[in-house]
Write a protein that holds these residues in place. Structure first.
Motif, short mmCIF file in Angstrom:
data_model
loop_
_atom_site.label_atom_id
_atom_site.label_comp_id
_atom_site.label_asym_id
_atom_site.label_seq_id
_atom_site.Cartn_x
_atom_site.Cartn_y
_atom_site.Cartn_z
N ALA A 38 0.88 -1.17 0.00
CA ALA A 38 0.00 0.00 0.00
C ALA A 38 0.92 1.22 0.00
N VAL A 39 0.72 2.11 -0.98
CA VAL A 39 1.61 3.26 -1.09
C VAL A 39 0.88 4.53 -0.64
N ILE A 40 1.53 5.29 0.20
CA ILE A 40 0.99 6.58 0.63
C ILE A 40 1.96 7.68 0.21
N ASP A 41 1.48 8.60 -0.59
CA ASP A 41 2.33 9.71 -0.99
C ASP A 41 2.28 10.77 0.11
N ALA A 42 3.39 10.96 0.80
CA ALA A 42 3.43 11.93 1.91
C ALA A 42 3.58 13.36 1.39
N GLU A 43 3.77 13.54 0.11
CA GLU A 43 3.80 14.87 -0.51
C GLU A 43 4.69 15.87 0.24
N ASP A 44 5.89 15.44 0.54
CA ASP A 44 6.86 16.29 1.22
C ASP A 44 6.42 16.73 2.61
N ASN A 45 5.56 15.97 3.24
CA ASN A 45 5.29 16.22 4.65
C ASN A 45 6.52 15.82 5.46
N ILE A 46 6.73 16.56 6.53
CA ILE A 46 7.85 16.27 7.45
C ILE A 46 7.48 15.05 8.29
N ILE A 47 8.38 14.06 8.36
CA ILE A 47 8.09 12.89 9.20
C ILE A 47 8.92 12.95 10.48
N ILE A 48 8.25 12.71 11.60
CA ILE A 48 8.93 12.68 12.91
C ILE A 48 8.36 11.51 13.71
N PRO A 49 9.11 11.03 14.69
CA PRO A 49 8.53 10.03 15.59
C PRO A 49 7.32 10.65 16.31
N SER A 50 6.34 9.84 16.60
CA SER A 50 5.18 10.34 17.36
C SER A 50 5.59 10.59 18.81
N ASP A 354 5.83 4.14 14.80
CA ASP A 354 4.92 5.12 15.40
C ASP A 354 5.43 6.49 14.97
N CYS A 355 4.69 7.17 14.11
CA CYS A 355 5.24 8.41 13.57
C CYS A 355 4.14 9.36 13.12
N LEU A 356 4.55 10.59 12.82
CA LEU A 356 3.63 11.65 12.40
C LEU A 356 4.11 12.24 11.08
N LEU A 357 3.15 12.62 10.25
CA LEU A 357 3.46 13.47 9.09
C LEU A 357 2.95 14.87 9.40
N LEU A 358 3.82 15.86 9.23
CA LEU A 358 3.46 17.25 9.54
C LEU A 358 3.31 18.04 8.25
N ASN A 359 2.28 18.88 8.22
CA ASN A 359 1.99 19.72 7.06
C ASN A 359 3.02 20.85 6.96
N PRO A 360 3.87 20.83 5.93
CA PRO A 360 4.95 21.83 5.86
C PRO A 360 4.45 23.25 5.55
#
Lengths: 419, 419
Positions: A38-50, A354-360
């Motif tokens: 399953a592919v999720i395009d994060a669209e250049d969202n910043i990834i950080i640990p939750s 366990d992680c977050l994508l942040l809206n840049p």
């Protein structure tokens, strides 16, 4: 079949990340997907640990705003304890309070909570349904009454027997504190923890009164008392720990105890002292960050908690260099303590997913001179787009499945509880 | 033609509100609309007055995260001042910095800012385009250099002449502080303010060094020094005011000075003392709340600022009853000071139509045991659905017109400035 996150921004670089069976399995500039992924395009969202909440009482969302701006004693006696007696009699209220807390925690980027409260089966159900990870224990009180002691031991044994421990859920023994729990029950909790390899979760040195009472009752500090009872160990996680002597701090370090800092609750309740971060850091004591319950915070937002923690240290010590953004982020993401084996604070192969994508585009993340500084001091939790816990997507583009149903259930439970 | 807000929840009751020519004109359980009215169904959103930022440097969004976790002197000398010199030479950067700040302020529920910075014409343009209200002044520095003094006076006179004052915009004279501005220029600023009925905006007693230097240079406290120069008056708005003697506080009260509390900046920069709220309250000194610039905060979120203010007072004094949710909300909404005539802090006929609609489904607003407590301690600015300034809708359902264009312009300006 795994998940591939395409086009995340990890520490400033565009990165693909594979998640499989709850773990990060590959971190690379480009990962080729198979048909099975399953592919999720994060669209250049910043990834950080939750973020990981080291100390809370989730169901206390039911009591958010029920009593504020009050001194501790009347707050507890007139507002909190009478309603908690009602909650204990109303397991469904516990369920909805915890379920609503999970909704709030996921929204604000928290995927793990170390929870201590009542009506454990309902709390387990709520956390399990939410997709969060949790360490859960019943708050044990016996108020030095031997009948209660026996009851509490039996309850713990029964709970542990039926608790399904796995990579998402961890049982804890949770004696409330040295001023509400007998020597007998505390010792038993320590032994039970050792016998079954369980964390012990306790409130410790939160107020001056607690310390004074310990000296007058036991002739020593709460930390020294726990040491004598055999509770100081890497199994122990102690919340608050603001009223400590240098000897106390040394003991915590010597025995590998994990401590949890709860700055918002400490400030709101005016406990009158500040978590001795500098000394703890020097002695390499493992630290977590926690929100405490919503009645004394009044939310469960670990982003906000990070900012309060860092600013309180700077203010209290007069040293703006103390508790840098990087340090409090490491603490809040669970990098420092290994007491809970099913969480990790860094995004790398083998670690828990366990992680977050942040809206840049979020205002607080611009300009991007220093991403970690923006995360801790500026953005707040409203920058979160996506939340992943144990490899599963709990929130995507700010939406959580079943949110309205949970809110409706919570409101009904509040209405019934307060009627 | 006016706007009618239908079905707002005002202090717990369903209420319709008519807005006409920038003012609330009717507040009633049911207002009949005419064909001429624009009707907005607030769908049981909670209505509250918007927040008013009493002290900021908007364009410093350009420097958010540029220097953190540093001691004041190296932070200023190595990080902030060199870049501010660049900003002064780059008016377009000022424009975009301020424009981006306005976007952030509107998103977080602020409709008015008292701003002090450089490149005034660009800042005016940015605020005007945003639809916010503002009080704007050029930060006046002469560093005790008589040539600079003359330059600054001429600049002020020129700026004031072309400034279009109206119900949205107010010119201010803004001498930076007693340690950067000569006696001559300070006195002149006071006279100019009296001659033209203008607020004087100054930093006052922010650090211990400032006070010590005032005693060694002038033989008195900064407050006593300003008194001698004739600057203490209801026209004066003084930011920070944390290092004050009881005599200083009494003088501020006697002369009707408005003070601005900036708790987050004070904590982050470790100024080492706390705003003496209790004493100010006893003497009925008008108080506003401010974020300071984004370089020392690092955001412009007045919801967050309210929580920091209340918790810092409780922590510092050991009194959880001090600075109740209701009190800090009155301060933050601009209810306490009348120095800026075009803002008001209560929703009633005749008052300025600056208000927010809050989403009642937001986690932090549930349960609704105490709405004001939830607003101050729990919800944060992400509960805001709609923002109205001067009777115009600036944000609806979280969306602001032109947001992407502003972000793009801001990013380009940052890139150029730092190249």
């Amino acid at each position: 079949m795994g998940i591939i996150l395409k086009n995340t921004i990890l520490k400033g670089s565009r990165t693909d990340i594979r998640i499989d069976k709850g773990l990060f399995t590959e971190v690379s500039p480009h990962i080729e997907e198979t048909e099975e992924d399953a592919v999720i395009d994060a669209e250049d969202n910043i990834i950080i640990p939750s973020l990981k909440n080291g100390h809370t009482h989730s169901a206390m969302t039911l009591l958010r705003g029920w009593g504020d701006d009050m001194k501790l004693k009347p707050w507890l006696e007139e507002k909190i304890w009478p309603m908690e007696a009602e909650i204990i009699r109303d397991p469904e209220a516990s369920y909805w309070g915890t379920r609503f807390a999970c909704l709030e925690m996921v929204k604000s980027g928290t995927t793990f909570a170390n929870d201590m409260y009542f009506n454990l089966p309902q709390n387990i159900r709520a956390f399990r349904e939410s997709g969060m990870k949790a360490a859960l224990g019943t708050a044990l009180f016996d108020f030095f009454d031997t009948e209660k002691t026996t009851e509490m031991k039996a309850l713990c044994e029964k709970e542990f027997k039926t608790f399904e421990q796995n990579s998402m859920m961890q049982y804890t023994v949770a004696p409330h504190s040295v001023y509400t729990v007998s020597k007998e029950l505390l010792s038993w909790a320590g032994d039970f923890s050792k016998a079954h390899n369980l964390p012990v979760h306790i409130h410790l040195c939160e107020t001056r009164e607690e310390v004074d009472k310990s000296f007058s009752s036991f002739g020593k500090s709460p930390v020294a008392y726990l040491k004598d009872l055999g509770l100081l160990s890497p199994h122990l996680i102690a919340a608050h720990t603001v009223w400590l002597s240098d000897d106390d701090i040394q003991m915590l370090a010597d025995y590998g105890v994990t401590v949890v800092h709860n700055p918002v609750s400490n400030m709101k309740l005016s406990v009158g002292n500040v978590f001795p971060f500098d000394k703890m850091k020097t002695l390499h004591i493992p630290i977590m960050l926690g929100t405490d319950g919503a009645a004394s915070n009044n939310n469960l937002d670990m982003f906000e908690e990070m900012k309060f923690a860092a600013l309180l240290q700077k203010h209290h010590t007069g040293n703006p260099e103390l508790m840098k953004a990087k340090e409090i982020f490491a603490i809040a993401s669970g990098s420092e303590s290994s007491i809970f084996p099913h969480i990790s604070g860094e995004i790398k192969p083998g670690n828990h997913a366990d992680c977050l994508l942040l809206n840049p585009d979020h205002s607080g993340l611009n300009p991007d001179h220093n991403t970690l500084s923006n995360i801790v001091y500026a953005a707040g939790s409203s920058c979160i787009d996506t939340v992943i816990s144990g490899g599963a997507i709990l929130m995507r583009h700010g939406k959580i499945d079943g949110e309205e149903r949970i809110r409706t259930g919570f409101r009904k439970a509040v209405k019934k509880l307060f009627s």
